[in-house]
Design a protein around this motif. Sequence first.
Motif, PDB file in Angstrom:
ATOM      1  N   LEU A   1     -15.397 -14.198  -5.224  1.00  0.00           N
ATOM      2  CA  LEU A   1     -15.531 -12.863  -5.796  1.00  0.00           C
ATOM      3  C   LEU A   1     -14.849 -11.823  -4.921  1.00  0.00           C
ATOM      4  N   ARG A   2     -15.063 -11.895  -3.605  1.00  0.00           N
ATOM      5  CA  ARG A   2     -14.425 -10.924  -2.715  1.00  0.00           C
ATOM      6  C   ARG A   2     -12.911 -11.074  -2.758  1.00  0.00           C
ATOM      7  N   ALA A   3     -12.409 -12.299  -2.879  1.00  0.00           N
ATOM      8  CA  ALA A   3     -10.962 -12.511  -2.989  1.00  0.00           C
ATOM      9  C   ALA A   3     -10.429 -11.898  -4.279  1.00  0.00           C
ATOM     10  N   GLU A   4     -11.160 -12.065  -5.374  1.00  0.00           N
ATOM     11  CA  GLU A   4     -10.723 -11.503  -6.653  1.00  0.00           C
ATOM     12  C   GLU A   4     -10.751  -9.981  -6.615  1.00  0.00           C
ATOM     13  N   ILE A   5     -11.734  -9.398  -5.929  1.00  0.00           N
ATOM     14  CA  ILE A   5     -11.768  -7.942  -5.798  1.00  0.00           C
ATOM     15  C   ILE A   5     -10.512  -7.438  -5.101  1.00  0.00           C
ATOM     16  N   GLU A   6     -10.120  -8.104  -4.020  1.00  0.00           N
ATOM     17  CA  GLU A   6      -8.918  -7.679  -3.292  1.00  0.00           C
ATOM     18  C   GLU A   6      -7.658  -7.900  -4.124  1.00  0.00           C
ATOM     19  N   GLU A   7      -7.613  -9.005  -4.864  1.00  0.00           N
ATOM     20  CA  GLU A   7      -6.450  -9.263  -5.713  1.00  0.00           C
ATOM     21  C   GLU A   7      -6.370  -8.261  -6.858  1.00  0.00           C
ATOM     22  N   HIS A   8      -7.528  -7.911  -7.421  1.00  0.00           N
ATOM     23  CA  HIS A   8      -7.586  -6.877  -8.457  1.00  0.00           C
ATOM     24  C   HIS A   8      -7.090  -5.547  -7.889  1.00  0.00           C
ATOM     25  N   THR A   9      -7.548  -5.224  -6.689  1.00  0.00           N
ATOM     26  CA  THR A   9      -7.099  -3.998  -6.030  1.00  0.00           C
ATOM     27  C   THR A   9      -5.601  -4.036  -5.776  1.00  0.00           C
ATOM     28  N   ASP A  10      -5.091  -5.195  -5.342  1.00  0.00           N
ATOM     29  CA  ASP A  10      -3.645  -5.345  -5.128  1.00  0.00           C
ATOM     30  C   ASP A  10      -2.868  -5.032  -6.397  1.00  0.00           C
ATOM     31  N   ARG A  11      -3.336  -5.557  -7.522  1.00  0.00           N
ATOM     32  CA  ARG A  11      -2.633  -5.342  -8.790  1.00  0.00           C
ATOM     33  C   ARG A  11      -2.602  -3.858  -9.158  1.00  0.00           C
ATOM     34  N   LEU A  12      -3.725  -3.183  -8.940  1.00  0.00           N
ATOM     35  CA  LEU A  12      -3.791  -1.756  -9.259  1.00  0.00           C
ATOM     36  C   LEU A  12      -2.992  -0.901  -8.278  1.00  0.00           C
ATOM     37  N   ASP A  13      -2.687  -1.453  -7.117  1.00  0.00           N
ATOM     38  CA  ASP A  13      -2.029  -0.699  -6.045  1.00  0.00           C
ATOM     39  C   ASP A  13      -0.607  -1.192  -5.784  1.00  0.00           C
ATOM     40  N   SER A  14      -0.031  -1.900  -6.724  1.00  0.00           N
ATOM     41  CA  SER A  14       1.272  -2.525  -6.464  1.00  0.00           C
ATOM     42  C   SER A  14       2.443  -1.549  -6.541  1.00  0.00           C
ATOM     43  N   ALA A  15       2.319  -0.484  -7.333  1.00  0.00           N
ATOM     44  CA  ALA A  15       3.468   0.378  -7.617  1.00  0.00           C
ATOM     45  C   ALA A  15       4.125   0.984  -6.374  1.00  0.00           C
ATOM     46  N   PRO A  16       3.369   1.535  -5.407  1.00  0.00           N
ATOM     47  CA  PRO A  16       4.042   2.142  -4.244  1.00  0.00           C
ATOM     48  C   PRO A  16       4.898   1.149  -3.466  1.00  0.00           C
ATOM     49  N   TYR A  17       4.430  -0.073  -3.344  1.00  0.00           N
ATOM     50  CA  TYR A  17       5.136  -1.048  -2.516  1.00  0.00           C
ATOM     51  C   TYR A  17       6.301  -1.684  -3.268  1.00  0.00           C
ATOM     52  N   GLU A  18       6.154  -1.838  -4.577  1.00  0.00           N
ATOM     53  CA  GLU A  18       7.284  -2.276  -5.385  1.00  0.00           C
ATOM     54  C   GLU A  18       8.385  -1.222  -5.368  1.00  0.00           C
ATOM     55  N   HIS A  19       7.988   0.038  -5.395  1.00  0.00           N
ATOM     56  CA  HIS A  19       8.954   1.134  -5.333  1.00  0.00           C
ATOM     57  C   HIS A  19       9.697   1.138  -4.005  1.00  0.00           C
ATOM     58  N   LEU A  20       9.003   0.886  -2.932  1.00  0.00           N
ATOM     59  CA  LEU A  20       9.634   0.882  -1.606  1.00  0.00           C
ATOM     60  C   LEU A  20      10.515  -0.339  -1.418  1.00  0.00           C
ATOM     61  N   GLY A  21      10.144  -1.467  -2.013  1.00  0.00           N
ATOM     62  CA  GLY A  21      10.948  -2.680  -1.897  1.00  0.00           C
ATOM     63  C   GLY A  21      10.541  -3.529  -0.712  1.00  0.00           C
ATOM     64  N   ALA A  22      10.882  -4.797  -0.788  1.00  0.00           N
ATOM     65  CA  ALA A  22      10.430  -5.761   0.212  1.00  0.00           C
ATOM     66  C   ALA A  22      10.860  -5.394   1.624  1.00  0.00           C
ATOM     67  N   ALA A  23      12.128  -5.015   1.791  1.00  0.00           N
ATOM     68  CA  ALA A  23      12.612  -4.691   3.136  1.00  0.00           C
ATOM     69  C   ALA A  23      11.907  -3.457   3.684  1.00  0.00           C
ATOM     70  N   GLY A  24      11.723  -2.458   2.828  1.00  0.00           N
ATOM     71  CA  GLY A  24      11.043  -1.248   3.273  1.00  0.00           C
ATOM     72  C   GLY A  24       9.589  -1.492   3.616  1.00  0.00           C
ATOM     73  N   VAL A  25       8.907  -2.310   2.809  1.00  0.00           N
ATOM     74  CA  VAL A  25       7.516  -2.636   3.085  1.00  0.00           C
ATOM     75  C   VAL A  25       7.393  -3.399   4.388  1.00  0.00           C
ATOM     76  N   GLU A  26       8.283  -4.345   4.605  1.00  0.00           N
ATOM     77  CA  GLU A  26       8.243  -5.120   5.854  1.00  0.00           C
ATOM     78  C   GLU A  26       8.447  -4.216   7.063  1.00  0.00           C
ATOM     79  N   ARG A  27       9.397  -3.296   6.970  1.00  0.00           N
ATOM     80  CA  ARG A  27       9.669  -2.401   8.091  1.00  0.00           C
ATOM     81  C   ARG A  27       8.511  -1.425   8.312  1.00  0.00           C
ATOM     82  N   LEU A  28       7.961  -0.873   7.235  1.00  0.00           N
ATOM     83  CA  LEU A  28       6.841   0.045   7.382  1.00  0.00           C
ATOM     84  C   LEU A  28       5.633  -0.669   7.974  1.00  0.00           C
ATOM     85  N   THR A  29       5.391  -1.904   7.570  1.00  0.00           N
ATOM     86  CA  THR A  29       4.278  -2.680   8.127  1.00  0.00           C
ATOM     87  C   THR A  29       4.492  -2.918   9.613  1.00  0.00           C
TER      88      THR A  29
END
Length: 288
Positions: A236-264
């Motif tokens: 259940l806790r894993a599904e909550i985080e995955e659900h949250t990931d789905r709802l929060d995907s837009a900013p990181y998709e917008h930044l792109g993989a390279a940008g997300v990796e560098r920001l992290t």
Amino acid sequence: MTNALPPRAGRRCHNALNPLHSSLYFSPDLDRELSALGFADQSAMRLAARSAPLGAVGAGTVAATFYNYNHELLARHLPAVWETASPTEVLAARLRAADATLRRLLGEDVATSPEMAEAAELALRASEACTRHARPLYSANADLPVPEEPHLAYWHAATLLREHRGDGHLAALLSAGLDPVEALASHTATGKGMAPRWAVSSRGWRRTDWEGAVARLRDRGLIDAEGELTEAGTALRAEIEEHTDRLDSAPYEHLGAAGVERLTELGRGFLFTAAAAGAFPADLVGKA
């Protein structure tokens, strides 16, 4: 697709940025700034600092947007805190405290570095894809101006990304059927949440409230007799985080993989520096 995000890349980026944002709420600099405005109670200070972007709201609004706070605690301080200082005054004090906190924890060289300016630019670019609908805390913070200094722009962008994910997380908790204290207790049982003492005291609950939530989780088969998550609880806790990931995907998709990796990468560097400088209480996280 070469720019596709790896699994949980957005969550990892959030985990790198969010704690540095949150360090403000453990900072003596925030206490000093809000004390100068006339605040004497630390709970009132924390509630005012985080809710100020919403305006001079009362306990009901904050209970809805913060989710896991006891309404009784909120009602003791809200809306009375706005008689001590206006939201505008609190926001100015909050930004001064963020400035002092980041300079103290990171040092002037890091706070004013090219890497900080780069991180601010990346985080702000990610926040361009955040959405306002059904996200009250994000939307309220998004109405605030972006500070000019890079370390404050980075803190502001981290706030936007944190509250955007947090607003979505509330929808995931509701879908999972977890009430405020059950959400806290099940997160603590993962070993990654606040220790019970911190969760109870900072959110205004009693130990009996915590024990009742644990009993309800046990009845649902989510926690065992030793207080550990069962297989169903872990799922259940894993599904909550995955659900949250789905709802929060837009900013990181917008930044792109390279940008997300560098920001992290940059965010983790700042976070490790801040943690080593004593940004967080030693006993903040844990099951006991």
